[in-house]
Design a protein around this motif. Structure first.
Motif, PDB file in Angstrom:
ATOM      1  N   TYR A   8       0.888  -1.169   0.000  1.00  0.00           N
ATOM      2  CA  TYR A   8       0.000   0.000   0.000  1.00  0.00           C
ATOM      3  C   TYR A   8       0.917   1.207   0.000  1.00  0.00           C
ATOM      4  O   TYR A   8       1.685   1.411   0.942  1.00  0.00           O
ATOM      5  CB  TYR A   8      -0.922  -0.050   1.218  1.00  0.00           C
ATOM      6  CG  TYR A   8      -1.855  -1.236   1.144  1.00  0.00           C
ATOM      7  CD1 TYR A   8      -3.117  -1.113   0.579  1.00  0.00           C
ATOM      8  CD2 TYR A   8      -1.448  -2.481   1.592  1.00  0.00           C
ATOM      9  CE1 TYR A   8      -3.962  -2.212   0.482  1.00  0.00           C
ATOM     10  CE2 TYR A   8      -2.286  -3.585   1.497  1.00  0.00           C
ATOM     11  CZ  TYR A   8      -3.532  -3.438   0.942  1.00  0.00           C
ATOM     12  OH  TYR A   8      -4.383  -4.529   0.833  1.00  0.00           O
ATOM     13  N   ILE A  33      -0.983  -1.022  -4.406  1.00  0.00           N
ATOM     14  CA  ILE A  33      -2.224  -0.254  -4.329  1.00  0.00           C
ATOM     15  C   ILE A  33      -1.872   1.148  -3.875  1.00  0.00           C
ATOM     16  O   ILE A  33      -1.285   1.329  -2.796  1.00  0.00           O
ATOM     17  CB  ILE A  33      -3.223  -0.911  -3.358  1.00  0.00           C
ATOM     18  CG1 ILE A  33      -3.632  -2.280  -3.906  1.00  0.00           C
ATOM     19  CG2 ILE A  33      -4.440  -0.009  -3.159  1.00  0.00           C
ATOM     20  CD1 ILE A  33      -4.579  -3.047  -3.023  1.00  0.00           C
ATOM     21  N   ILE A  35      -2.667   4.442  -2.261  1.00  0.00           N
ATOM     22  CA  ILE A  35      -3.653   4.846  -1.251  1.00  0.00           C
ATOM     23  C   ILE A  35      -3.879   6.356  -1.210  1.00  0.00           C
ATOM     24  O   ILE A  35      -4.695   6.835  -0.434  1.00  0.00           O
ATOM     25  CB  ILE A  35      -3.257   4.336   0.149  1.00  0.00           C
ATOM     26  CG1 ILE A  35      -1.924   4.936   0.603  1.00  0.00           C
ATOM     27  CG2 ILE A  35      -3.217   2.821   0.165  1.00  0.00           C
ATOM     28  CD1 ILE A  35      -1.556   4.629   2.039  1.00  0.00           C
ATOM     29  N   ASP A  38      -7.589   8.164  -1.128  1.00  0.00           N
ATOM     30  CA  ASP A  38      -8.584   7.096  -1.183  1.00  0.00           C
ATOM     31  C   ASP A  38      -9.109   6.847   0.231  1.00  0.00           C
ATOM     32  O   ASP A  38      -8.519   6.084   0.994  1.00  0.00           O
ATOM     33  CB  ASP A  38      -7.958   5.828  -1.765  1.00  0.00           C
ATOM     34  CG  ASP A  38      -8.971   4.723  -1.984  1.00  0.00           C
ATOM     35  OD1 ASP A  38     -10.056   4.755  -1.362  1.00  0.00           O
ATOM     36  OD2 ASP A  38      -8.667   3.808  -2.777  1.00  0.00           O
ATOM     37  N   ASP A  40     -11.599   5.173   1.394  1.00  0.00           N
ATOM     38  CA  ASP A  40     -11.951   3.782   1.693  1.00  0.00           C
ATOM     39  C   ASP A  40     -10.709   2.967   2.043  1.00  0.00           C
ATOM     40  O   ASP A  40     -10.723   2.147   2.965  1.00  0.00           O
ATOM     41  CB  ASP A  40     -12.676   3.132   0.517  1.00  0.00           C
ATOM     42  CG  ASP A  40     -14.057   3.728   0.293  1.00  0.00           C
ATOM     43  OD1 ASP A  40     -14.660   4.245   1.260  1.00  0.00           O
ATOM     44  OD2 ASP A  40     -14.535   3.679  -0.854  1.00  0.00           O
ATOM     45  N   MET A  41      -9.637   3.205   1.311  1.00  0.00           N
ATOM     46  CA  MET A  41      -8.393   2.484   1.589  1.00  0.00           C
ATOM     47  C   MET A  41      -7.797   2.940   2.911  1.00  0.00           C
ATOM     48  O   MET A  41      -7.268   2.130   3.675  1.00  0.00           O
ATOM     49  CB  MET A  41      -7.397   2.693   0.441  1.00  0.00           C
ATOM     50  CG  MET A  41      -6.236   1.739   0.490  1.00  0.00           C
ATOM     51  SD  MET A  41      -6.684  -0.013   0.585  1.00  0.00           S
ATOM     52  CE  MET A  41      -7.614  -0.231  -0.915  1.00  0.00           C
ATOM     53  N   PHE A  44      -9.650   1.107   5.547  1.00  0.00           N
ATOM     54  CA  PHE A  44      -9.227  -0.290   5.551  1.00  0.00           C
ATOM     55  C   PHE A  44      -7.908  -0.447   6.311  1.00  0.00           C
ATOM     56  O   PHE A  44      -7.771  -1.326   7.168  1.00  0.00           O
ATOM     57  CB  PHE A  44      -9.089  -0.808   4.116  1.00  0.00           C
ATOM     58  CG  PHE A  44      -8.392  -2.129   4.019  1.00  0.00           C
ATOM     59  CD1 PHE A  44      -9.054  -3.303   4.351  1.00  0.00           C
ATOM     60  CD2 PHE A  44      -7.081  -2.203   3.591  1.00  0.00           C
ATOM     61  CE1 PHE A  44      -8.408  -4.533   4.257  1.00  0.00           C
ATOM     62  CE2 PHE A  44      -6.425  -3.425   3.503  1.00  0.00           C
ATOM     63  CZ  PHE A  44      -7.089  -4.588   3.832  1.00  0.00           C
TER      64      PHE A  44
END
Length: 82
Positions: A8, A33, A35, A38, A40-41, A44
């Motif tokens: 991430y 990914i 981040i 983001d 939502d990330m 998470f």
């Protein structure tokens, strides 16, 4: 057992690049990914590790926070034994 590795990351993250280079040197495939911006990330990652910053690397469900190649290798070696 097969390795499942995800980094991430954010743009211009020095620790992210170090971790990517380390995994390349070990011939370990990984997903990245981004981040950045983001929410939502971010949520998470907070749920998983309690931390928002990059880099965070997930190796078969175990987390490495920042650039910690020794910790990453311990997890990788453990996974490869099974």
């Amino acid at each position: 057992m097969e390795l499942d590795v995800t980094i991430y990351s954010t743009a211009n993250c020095g620790y992210c690049e170090l971790m990517k280079n380390f995994l390349h040197e070990q011939s370990i495939d990984f997903k990245v990914i981004n981040i950045h911006n983001d929410p939502d990330m971010a949520q998470f990652l907070m749920q998983q590790t309690g931390r928002l910053g990059a880099s965070q690397t997930c190796i078969n469900g175990e987390w490495v926070l920042g650039y910690e190649p020794n910790q990453a290798m311990k997890i990788i070696e453990k996974v490869k034994r099974f």
